[in-house]
Design a protein around this motif. Structure first.
Motif, PDB file in Angstrom:
ATOM      1  N   HIS A 100       0.823  -1.204   0.000  1.00 37.32           N
ATOM      2  CA  HIS A 100       0.000   0.000   0.000  1.00 37.32           C
ATOM      3  C   HIS A 100       0.859   1.256   0.000  1.00 37.32           C
ATOM      4  N   THR A 101       0.438   2.224  -0.799  1.00 38.43           N
ATOM      5  CA  THR A 101       1.127   3.509  -0.836  1.00 38.43           C
ATOM      6  C   THR A 101       1.116   4.162   0.548  1.00 38.43           C
ATOM      7  N   THR A 102      -0.049   4.140   1.196  1.00 42.10           N
ATOM      8  CA  THR A 102      -0.173   4.600   2.576  1.00 42.10           C
ATOM      9  C   THR A 102      -0.279   3.381   3.471  1.00 42.10           C
ATOM     10  N   PRO A 103       0.710   3.100   4.305  1.00 44.29           N
ATOM     11  CA  PRO A 103       0.695   1.875   5.102  1.00 44.29           C
ATOM     12  C   PRO A 103      -0.546   1.812   5.997  1.00 44.29           C
ATOM     13  N   PRO A 104      -1.256   0.685   6.001  1.00 49.55           N
ATOM     14  CA  PRO A 104      -2.414   0.548   6.876  1.00 49.55           C
ATOM     15  C   PRO A 104      -1.991   0.293   8.317  1.00 49.55           C
TER      16      PRO A 104
END
Length: 299
Positions: free
Chosen positions: A159-163
């Motif tokens: 993911h581009t933005t880490p969950p």
């Protein structure tokens, strides 16, 4: 003769030293996993069953869901309803395709979040997997699909933005059926990739676990940073629904969980039975998703 034996021994020792040196030069598999709470079982259901399935699963196990959206999650044109289901016993990526499902999607059983997709794909290749769908972009990041010996398909994603998800109360078992011909190769390769360990290898596991109560079979359990696996080594002669379930979920009480499942529209396919210090059952949720449910029996 003695001279020949000495020379042979010297050659053997030199070969062993050279092999050891090569092994030391071979880089170890990098740790690519993020954590088992970031592994999700992929569940494909018809759009007409989508909401019923999600509601039934959450009513059975508890948890929360993301908003439903319609996205393209394959490298070729397609549209699917998509929703993430986060429960204390394991997470799901639920997909309801509104277009035909492109090959080979639908055959992958799990998605593993990795810290670096390119490094994870290379590690999978190095450890014996085929990359059957090369890395491609999706709405949240990038994905690839790999296949292990024995025909076991898995997705790797980044993911581009880490969950950020809470740790699981219990880690589900990815239930993998493989043949005797490929079991050892699959286990070796997956252990190298996942940096997992074999927690048990039972060559006489109770056949009740695969619907053959008068027999025994081999069952290997693995724990790793991406989650748990139960590798079920069989000859393929399996009564329905064995082999159709993707995951086994650990709960505190099987009867209580089954009551919730049935009240939420699920069907009990295999009534509770005891084996290997567990009580287990099989259910089918609305939309067709089949799961094993088990509880650890007290000592």
């Amino acid at each position: 003769m003695r001279t020949i034996m000495v020379l042979a021994l010297a050659a053997a020792l030199a070969g062993a030293v050279a092999f050891a040196a090569m092994a030391q030069l071979s880089p170890p598999t990098p740790e690519v996993a993020v954590g088992p709470q970031y592994s999700s079982t992929h569940v494909y259901v018809a759009p007409s069953d989508f909401d019923r399935f999600v509601a039934s699963f959450v009513a059975t196990f508890g948890g929360t869901t993301s908003k439903t959206g319609v996205f393209t999650v394959t490298p070729t044109p397609s549209l699917t309803m998509s929703q993430l289901v986060l429960t204390p016993v394991g997470n799901l990526s639920v997909l309801g395709f509104e277009t035909p499902v492109p090959y080979p999607f639908g055959a992958e059983r799990t998605g593993y979040l990795v810290a670096d997709l390119d490094a994870a794909v290379q590690a999978a290749r190095d450890d014996g997997a085929d990359v059957i769908v090369s890395p491609f972009p999706d709405p949240l990041g990038r994905d690839a699909i790999i296949q292990w010996p024995g025909g076991v398909n898995m997705q790797l994603y980044w993911h581009t933005t880490p969950p950020s998800y809470a740790p699981l109360a219990t880690v589900p078992e990815n239930r993998i059926y493989v043949s005797e011909d490929r079991a050892d190769v699959f286990i070796r390769d997956f252990l190298a990739f996942s940096q997992g360990v074999v927690t048990s290898d039972d060559s006489a596991a109770p056949g009740a676990e695969i619907g053959r109560p008068s027999e025994v079979y081999r069952r290997v359990r693995i724990a790793s940073p991406v989650g748990k696996l139960a590798v079920l080594v069989t000859d393929g002669d399996l009564p329905w629904p064995y082999g159709r379930e993707l995951a086994g979920y650990e709960v505190s009480s099987v009867p209580e969980t089954l009551d919730k499942a049935v009240a939420a529209g699920a069907e009990v396919l295999v009534a509770p039975y005891a084996a290997d210090r567990r009580v287990a059952a099989m259910v089918r949720f609305p939309g067709g998703y089949i799961a094993e449910i088990h509880a650890i029996a007290p000592p």
